[in-house]
Design an enzyme around this catalytic site. Structure first.
Site, PDB file in Angstrom:
ATOM      1  CG  HIS A  26     -11.467  -3.656  10.244  1.00  0.00           C
ATOM      2  ND1 HIS A  26     -10.564  -2.754   9.731  1.00  0.00           N
ATOM      3  CD2 HIS A  26     -10.753  -4.715  10.633  1.00  0.00           C
ATOM      4  CE1 HIS A  26      -9.335  -3.243   9.822  1.00  0.00           C
ATOM      5  NE2 HIS A  26      -9.428  -4.431  10.356  1.00  0.00           N
TER       6      HIS A  26
ATOM      7  CG  ASP B 222      -4.449  -1.679  14.589  1.00  0.00           C
ATOM      8  OD1 ASP B 222      -4.488  -1.959  13.376  1.00  0.00           O
ATOM      9  OD2 ASP B 222      -3.379  -1.443  15.207  1.00  0.00           O
TER      10      ASP B 222
ATOM     11  CD  GLU C 197      -1.051  -3.889  10.278  1.00  0.00           C
ATOM     12  OE1 GLU C 197      -2.018  -4.466  10.803  1.00  0.00           O
ATOM     13  OE2 GLU C 197      -1.150  -2.805   9.692  1.00  0.00           O
TER      14      GLU C 197
ATOM     15  NE  ARG D 146      -9.477  -2.519  13.345  1.00  0.00           N
ATOM     16  CZ  ARG D 146      -8.632  -1.866  12.549  1.00  0.00           C
ATOM     17  NH1 ARG D 146      -7.387  -2.292  12.401  1.00  0.00           N
ATOM     18  NH2 ARG D 146      -9.026  -0.808  11.878  1.00  0.00           N
TER      19      ARG D 146
ATOM     20  CD1 TRP E 191      -2.311   7.748   9.952  1.00  0.00           C
ATOM     21  CD2 TRP E 191      -1.698   5.788   9.026  1.00  0.00           C
ATOM     22  NE1 TRP E 191      -3.417   7.170   9.440  1.00  0.00           N
ATOM     23  CE2 TRP E 191      -3.099   5.977   8.874  1.00  0.00           C
ATOM     24  CE3 TRP E 191      -1.107   4.626   8.526  1.00  0.00           C
ATOM     25  CZ2 TRP E 191      -3.908   5.037   8.222  1.00  0.00           C
ATOM     26  CZ3 TRP E 191      -1.914   3.690   7.889  1.00  0.00           C
ATOM     27  CH2 TRP E 191      -3.291   3.922   7.744  1.00  0.00           C
TER      28      TRP E 191
ATOM     29  CG  ASN F 161      -2.112   0.926   1.045  1.00  0.00           C
ATOM     30  OD1 ASN F 161      -2.157   1.692   0.078  1.00  0.00           O
ATOM     31  ND2 ASN F 161      -3.070   0.833   1.944  1.00  0.00           N
TER      32      ASN F 161
ATOM     33  CG  HIS G  81      -2.362  -6.890   7.680  1.00  0.00           C
ATOM     34  ND1 HIS G  81      -1.528  -6.216   6.832  1.00  0.00           N
ATOM     35  CD2 HIS G  81      -3.387  -6.052   7.946  1.00  0.00           C
ATOM     36  CE1 HIS G  81      -2.018  -5.015   6.590  1.00  0.00           C
ATOM     37  NE2 HIS G  81      -3.136  -4.885   7.272  1.00  0.00           N
TER      38      HIS G  81
ATOM     39  NE  ARG H 201      -2.465  -7.573  13.067  1.00  0.00           N
ATOM     40  CZ  ARG H 201      -3.413  -7.667  12.146  1.00  0.00           C
ATOM     41  NH1 ARG H 201      -4.072  -8.808  12.004  1.00  0.00           N
ATOM     42  NH2 ARG H 201      -3.692  -6.665  11.343  1.00  0.00           N
TER      43      ARG H 201
ATOM     44  CG  HIS I 139      -2.387   1.908  12.941  1.00  0.00           C
ATOM     45  ND1 HIS I 139      -1.713   2.739  12.108  1.00  0.00           N
ATOM     46  CD2 HIS I 139      -2.863   0.925  12.173  1.00  0.00           C
ATOM     47  CE1 HIS I 139      -1.784   2.299  10.858  1.00  0.00           C
ATOM     48  NE2 HIS I 139      -2.481   1.184  10.871  1.00  0.00           N
TER      49      HIS I 139
ATOM     50  CG  ASP J 182      -3.968  -2.279   2.674  1.00  0.00           C
ATOM     51  OD1 ASP J 182      -4.806  -1.912   3.509  1.00  0.00           O
ATOM     52  OD2 ASP J 182      -2.842  -2.735   2.990  1.00  0.00           O
TER      53      ASP J 182
ATOM     54  CE1 TYR K 290      -6.276   1.514  12.824  1.00  0.00           C
ATOM     55  CE2 TYR K 290      -5.683   2.123  10.580  1.00  0.00           C
ATOM     56  CZ  TYR K 290      -6.089   1.164  11.505  1.00  0.00           C
ATOM     57  OH  TYR K 290      -6.308  -0.113  11.089  1.00  0.00           O
TER      58      TYR K 290
ATOM     59  CD  GLU L  32      -3.520  -4.938  14.544  1.00  0.00           C
ATOM     60  OE1 GLU L  32      -4.716  -5.253  14.730  1.00  0.00           O
ATOM     61  OE2 GLU L  32      -3.077  -4.642  13.425  1.00  0.00           O
TER      62      GLU L  32
ATOM     63  CD  GLU M 158      -6.987  -6.827   9.520  1.00  0.00           C
ATOM     64  OE1 GLU M 158      -5.799  -7.098   9.694  1.00  0.00           O
ATOM     65  OE2 GLU M 158      -7.402  -5.668   9.395  1.00  0.00           O
TER      66      GLU M 158
HETATM   67  O1  LIG Z   1      -4.754  -3.928  11.193  1.00  0.00           O
HETATM   68  C1  LIG Z   1      -5.092  -3.360  10.164  1.00  0.00           C
HETATM   69  O2  LIG Z   1      -5.913  -3.793   9.334  1.00  0.00           O
HETATM   70  C2  LIG Z   1      -4.507  -2.011   9.872  1.00  0.00           C
HETATM   71  O3  LIG Z   1      -3.309  -1.853  10.551  1.00  0.00           O
HETATM   72  C3  LIG Z   1      -4.454  -1.774   8.396  1.00  0.00           C
HETATM   73  O4  LIG Z   1      -5.645  -1.153   8.039  1.00  0.00           O
HETATM   74  C4  LIG Z   1      -3.310  -0.926   7.904  1.00  0.00           C
HETATM   75  O5  LIG Z   1      -3.457   0.385   8.392  1.00  0.00           O
HETATM   76  C5  LIG Z   1      -3.309  -0.930   6.396  1.00  0.00           C
HETATM   77  O6  LIG Z   1      -3.273  -2.265   5.958  1.00  0.00           O
HETATM   78  C6  LIG Z   1      -2.122  -0.176   5.858  1.00  0.00           C
HETATM   79  O7  LIG Z   1      -2.111  -0.250   4.450  1.00  0.00           O
HETATM   80 MG   LIG Z   2      -3.143  -3.128  12.171  1.00  0.00          MG
END
Ligand SMILES: O=C(O)[C@@H](O)[C@@H](O)[C@H](O)[C@H](O)CO
Ligand SMILES: [Mg+2]
Length: 401
Positions: free
Chosen positions: A122, A209, A261, A147, A401, A37, A311, A282, A211, A315, A159, A235, A338
């Protein structure tokens, strides 16, 4: 059997995907996901300009030798671009081998270890109420694990909160910028999960998450504050380049930790696993060197009672999801998978055999990984430059981020 040619297909149905197709002299072909991504074209070029010329004429059954050749032969090892390219080759070769054997990939890996793959959805919303209404939506669809991400009072563009129905973090054009406040988040997060347990009770697995946004001691504080709500996992609590930093989190909280991830090799996770600093790994088929390397990571994790939790955001293409589900059905120390649902237009480009039913997925019984690419459909959606956002603290400091 010989590889006769291979090429990369870049397509953008709803979002950008990079797919490698490897063809052989016996008419069997295999495909692999190579999507990274925000850096899609880097992987496309790595494959087209540096990998594919080295594949022509090789026996596609020599998966391990080709993996070692691409990993050690490049001299410059590891990294997300290299390992996503190697992953695409590895996945395509496993696809070919399973097709030639007339078997679904999971059978080639060692057969099924479970009847279905538990997946998590999600749920997100700008407010707690919106987020919990989405939880209800997924409960109604039969999910056993969800999640939850929500907007943080006082912050915009946090996020994990979708602008539309499906959450897609990458935006067209140059990276968007979002503001972050750890203090506001740490005060807010426990209230989100208190409300979730209050509304949905205790049978539902809840995940969250972070993040990569907290320091280790802040992550320790968050984990401790979430203990009453019994999360399935917290996470990416802190950036994991310094694997040792997770010891500090571990000392303060029993909230299970999930990381990986953004990892692209076993070396990124080795110390976390061997010191039992995490509970779920992950790493994914597409970003961690494919089926062959992910199997090595899972086997190491198994020695320390750490389970997989790959993960599976949108994307990562349906090709990755298909391969992941075969892996998940086989891997003995499976934890959870996921699942973000791809758009219909994406599924029209990537027809697949996998199915969802009452919170579980199954890869299907088609030979190979069961996912294909419709090149005519793919050609309708040319690449669109798009980038993941960057985050800044309220004083302007660039942040994770
Ligand atoms: O756990 C997750 O799914 C996230 O961390 C993702 O949405 C992540 O932000 C994206 O895959 C980044 O491209
Ligand atoms: Mg994540």
């Amino acid at each position: 059997m010989k590889i006769t040619d291979a090429y990369v297909i870049v397509t953008c149905p709803a979002r950008n995907f990079v797919t490698l197709k490897i063809r052989t002299d016996e008419g069997v072909y295999g495909i692999g996901d190579a999507t990274l991504n925000g850096r899609e074209l880097a992987v496309a070029s790595y494959l087209t300009d540096h990998v594919i010329p080295c594949l022509i004429g090789r026996d596609p059954h020599d998966i391990e030798d080709i993996w070692q050749y691409l990993y050690k032969g490049a001299y410059w090892r590891r990294g997300p671009v290299t390992m996503s390219a190697i992953a695409a080759v590895d996945t395509a070769l496993w696809d070919i081998k399973a097709k030639v054997a007339g078997l679904p990939l999971y059978q080639l890996l060692g057969g099924k270890s479970r009847n279905g793959v538990m997946v998590y959805a999600h749920a997100n919303g700008q407010t707690v109420g919106d987020a919990l209404d989405q939880v209800q939506h997924y409960v109604d669809l039969g999910y056993k694990a969800i999640r939850i991400q929500a907007g943080v009072p006082g912050l915009k563009g946090v996020y994990g909160v979708a602008k539309g129905i499906n959450y897609e973090p990458a935006t067209r054009g140059l990276p968007a910028e979002s503001a972050w406040s750890t203090e506001a988040y740490l005060d807010f997060a426990p209230t989100l999960f208190a409300a979730a347990r209050d509304r949905f009770g205790w049978d539902l697995h809840l995940l969250h998450d972070v993040h990569h946004r907290l320091t280790p001691i802040e992550a320790a504080r968050l984990g401790k504050s979430l203990e009453p709500y019994r999360l399935f996992w917290m996470e990416d609590p802190t950036p994991a380049e310094n694997q040792e930093s997770f010891r500090l989190i571990r000392q303060h909280t029993t909230t299970p930790l999930a990381v990986g991830e953004v990892f692209n090799s076993i070396w990124d996770a080795k110390d976390l696993i061997q010191n039992q600093l995490i509970d779920y790994i992950r790493t994914t088929v597409v970003h961690a060197g494919g089926i062959s390397h992910l199997r090595r990571i899972a086997n190491l994790a198994d020695l320390y009672q750490i389970r997989t939790g790959s993960h599976g955001a949108t994307d990562l293409s349906p090709v990755c999801m298909g391969a992941a589900l075969h892996f998940d059905l086989w891997v003995p120390n499976f934890g959870i998978q996921e699942r973000m649902v791809h758009e219909d237009v994406t599924n029209s480009v990537f027809p697949h055999a996998y199915t969802f039913d009452q919170g579980y997925m199954h890869p299907g019984e088609a030979p190979g990984h069961g996912v294909d690419i419709d090149e005519t459909e793919a050609a309708k959606y040319p690449y669109q430059p798009a980038y993941l956002p960057v985050a800044r603290l309220t004083d302007g400091t660039l942040w994770s981020w």
